[in-house]
Motif scaffolding. Structure first.
Motif, PDB file in Angstrom:
ATOM      1  N   PHE A 186       3.433  -2.427  -4.431  1.00 28.22           N
ATOM      2  CA  PHE A 186       2.659  -3.614  -4.045  1.00 28.22           C
ATOM      3  C   PHE A 186       3.545  -4.830  -4.238  1.00 28.22           C
ATOM      4  CE2 PHE A 186      -0.207  -0.456  -5.822  1.00 28.22           C
ATOM      5  CZ  PHE A 186      -1.174  -0.338  -4.843  1.00 28.22           C
ATOM      6  N   CYS A 212       2.273  -4.174   2.474  1.00 27.43           N
ATOM      7  CA  CYS A 212       1.520  -4.137   1.215  1.00 27.43           C
ATOM      8  C   CYS A 212       0.074  -3.782   1.508  1.00 27.43           C
ATOM      9  CB  CYS A 212       1.619  -5.489   0.510  1.00 27.43           C
ATOM     10  SG  CYS A 212       0.592  -5.600  -0.971  1.00 27.43           S
ATOM     11  N   CYS A 269       0.564  -9.754  -5.655  1.00 26.64           N
ATOM     12  CA  CYS A 269      -0.709  -9.078  -5.359  1.00 26.64           C
ATOM     13  C   CYS A 269      -1.190  -8.283  -6.571  1.00 26.64           C
ATOM     14  CB  CYS A 269      -0.544  -8.159  -4.160  1.00 26.64           C
ATOM     15  SG  CYS A 269      -0.222  -9.027  -2.598  1.00 26.64           S
ATOM     16  N   VAL A 270      -0.265  -7.567  -7.220  1.00 27.03           N
ATOM     17  CA  VAL A 270      -0.646  -6.803  -8.417  1.00 27.03           C
ATOM     18  C   VAL A 270      -1.118  -7.733  -9.521  1.00 27.03           C
ATOM     19  CG1 VAL A 270       0.243  -5.309 -10.256  1.00 27.03           C
ATOM     20  CG2 VAL A 270       0.889  -4.882  -7.883  1.00 27.03           C
ATOM     21  N   VAL A 307      -2.467  -4.476  -0.113  1.00 28.59           N
ATOM     22  CA  VAL A 307      -3.390  -5.533  -0.538  1.00 28.59           C
ATOM     23  C   VAL A 307      -3.403  -6.678   0.460  1.00 28.59           C
ATOM     24  CG1 VAL A 307      -3.940  -7.208  -2.340  1.00 28.59           C
ATOM     25  CG2 VAL A 307      -3.149  -4.910  -2.955  1.00 28.59           C
TER      26      VAL A 307
END
Length: 467
Positions: A29, A10, A33-34, A12
């Motif tokens: 993602f 990912c 995280c999103v 992120v």
């Protein structure tokens, strides 16, 4: 064909996808995280910043989720030891980088952390090659150190044997010299006891002669007394006729000398300052040399005398340890007398030796390398070689002498900074050096001749201090 691990990470959280979702821009993602990024109010892709669709819950990326699940399953089934070797202990990620500052392998998450963010890193593959090269250099250095230590160990073992040999030889020479001193003392003791015995016999013989003389006188007087007694008994006329003869006989008996002085042994003559007079006489049997050679510095091809006052060259080197004080390259030796402030001198008999250097050297001159005998290297010497005398200046200065001296006197005045070489036969100065000395000096000798160089003894004078 399996995807690279970077494609399963990912952007992120930099970890393997957990419940991945697919945005309209095709970037994936973790769902959490999103959601965390969109809580700020901006619903856009964290990578390309393209606005996402109106749906708050983007669709799951089932294919990516299945691949990530398979990867995690393989990881869970891998041996723990292997995982510990290849994965970061903090983040569980592959160790793909090497921190050049901390000298440790790190993962991509570690690189982004505060601990390593400002550090230079290199790929693991390059770091392995560099580290192997460094370790190879370190290995070579360590091997060289082992070789040096092995040589030192071997030299130490040889030194141990040599020390025992040195001790035995030195003790033997000490016993020999003390035996010589004892022999001198014994001979002196015997001579003085014999002198007392001789005087005793002479004095007793004198007493006996005196007694014989006295006995004869007593006998003569006794006989005369008898004659006088007999005359006194005679008639007056007979007495008168014999008076003159009797009187002459009486007067002829003259007493001998009654001087009895000087008959006793002169004890004072034998005992007065006996120890001092014996010691003073022993000086005739004792040599004193102002300079004594140091055998621990002598090149193996130099042979020193037992009393350490002469040296000559031998093509057959002696067995001696490779100690740091020893000259290893050329046939050199120094004396054990450090020369500092004040004046110093010694005389060396060169005799038939046709290859020598004499003088002084600095204490710090190298012993394990070939160094030219020049003042800039700490040498102040006179050389005789190929029938030519040379002062070892820079360059050497040939000397023209009317005759070749058999002895060389080396004079050092440390405070005035002069080293002179003199012919002691007529006190002619052969050459002289001038230098400001700042370091301790040592008497220096070099030869490659089988004919000896001999340090001459000096006469010892005894002075009395009266208060």
């Amino acid at each position: 064909m399996s995807l690279p691990e970077e494609d399963l990470t990912c952007p992120v959280c930099c970890d393997i996808f957990t419940d991945p979702v697919l945005l309209s821009c095709s970037h994936s993602f973790c769902r959490s995280c999103v959601k965390r990024c969109w809580e700020t109010g901006l619903r856009e892709c964290p990578v390309c910043r393209k606005r996402a669709g109106s749906k708050f819950n983007p669709p799951s990326n089932l294919a990516l989720r299945n691949v990530c699940a398979s990867l995690l399953q393989v990881r869970s089934q891998a041996p723990v030891a292997q995982e510990e070797k290849t994965n970061c202990g903090l983040h569980g990620e592959r160790l793909k980088l090497f921190c050049l500052v901390d000298k440790q392998p790190i993962c991509v998450v570690c690189q982004s952390s505060k601990l390593h963010k400002t550090h230079d890193c290199s790929p693991i593959e390059e770091a392995v090659l560099d580290c192997k090269d460094e370790l190879a250099i370190s290995l070579k250095i360590l091997q060289e150190k082992v070789e040096v230590l092995t040589r030192i160990q071997q030299t130490s073992a040889e030194m141990s044997k040599y020390i025992k040999s040195q001790a035995m030889e030195t003790q033997s020479l000490i016993r020999s010299q003390f035996e010589q001193l004892r022999r001198v003392l014994w001979e002196e003791e015997s001579a003085r006891l014999a002198a007392v015995k001789q005087e005793e016999e002479e004095k007793i013989a004198g007493i006996k002669d005196k007694l014989k003389e006295l006995s004869a006188e007593v006998l003569s007087l006794t006989e005369t007394i008898s004659v006088v007694h007999e005359q006194l008994k005679e008639d007056d006329m007979v007495l008168l006729k014999n008076f003159q003869a009797t009187q002459d006989r009486s007067e002829s008996n003259v007493l001998g000398s009654d001087n009895m002085s000087g008959l006793l042994i002169d004890v004072t003559n034998h005992l007065c300052n006996l120890k001092y007079r014996v010691w003073e006489k022993m000086l005739d049997h004792i040599d004193y040399t102002p300079v004594t050679l140091d055998p621990n510095t002598a090149h193996p091809c130099l042979i020193l005398s037992d009393n350490l006052t002469s040296l000559h060259y031998s093509k057959q080197p002696s067995c001696c340890p490779d100690n740091p004080e020893r000259f290893h390259i050329s046939a050199e030796v120094v004396a054990m007398s450090p020369l500092g402030s004040g004046s110093h001198h010694w005389v060396v008999e060169t005799g038939s030796n046709q290859d020598w250097l004499l003088g002084v050297v600095s204490l710090s001159v190298p012993r394990n390398g070939e160094v030219s005998a020049r003042p800039e290297n700490g040498f102040w010497t006179l050389c005789f070689r190929h029938g030519e005398f040379r002062a070892m200046t820079s360059p050497p200065t040939p000397l023209t002498l009317s005759k070749a001296p058999r002895q060389i006197k080396v004079q050092l005045d440390y405070d005035k900074g002069t080293v002179s070489f003199v012919d002691p036969a007529d006190n002619t100065v052969l050459c002289a050096f001038t230098h400001t000395f700042t370091e301790t000096l040592l008497p220096y000798f070099y030869t490659q001749s089988s004919h000896p160089l001999r340090i001459m003894p000096e006469k010892v004078l005894v002075t009395m201090l009266r208060q």
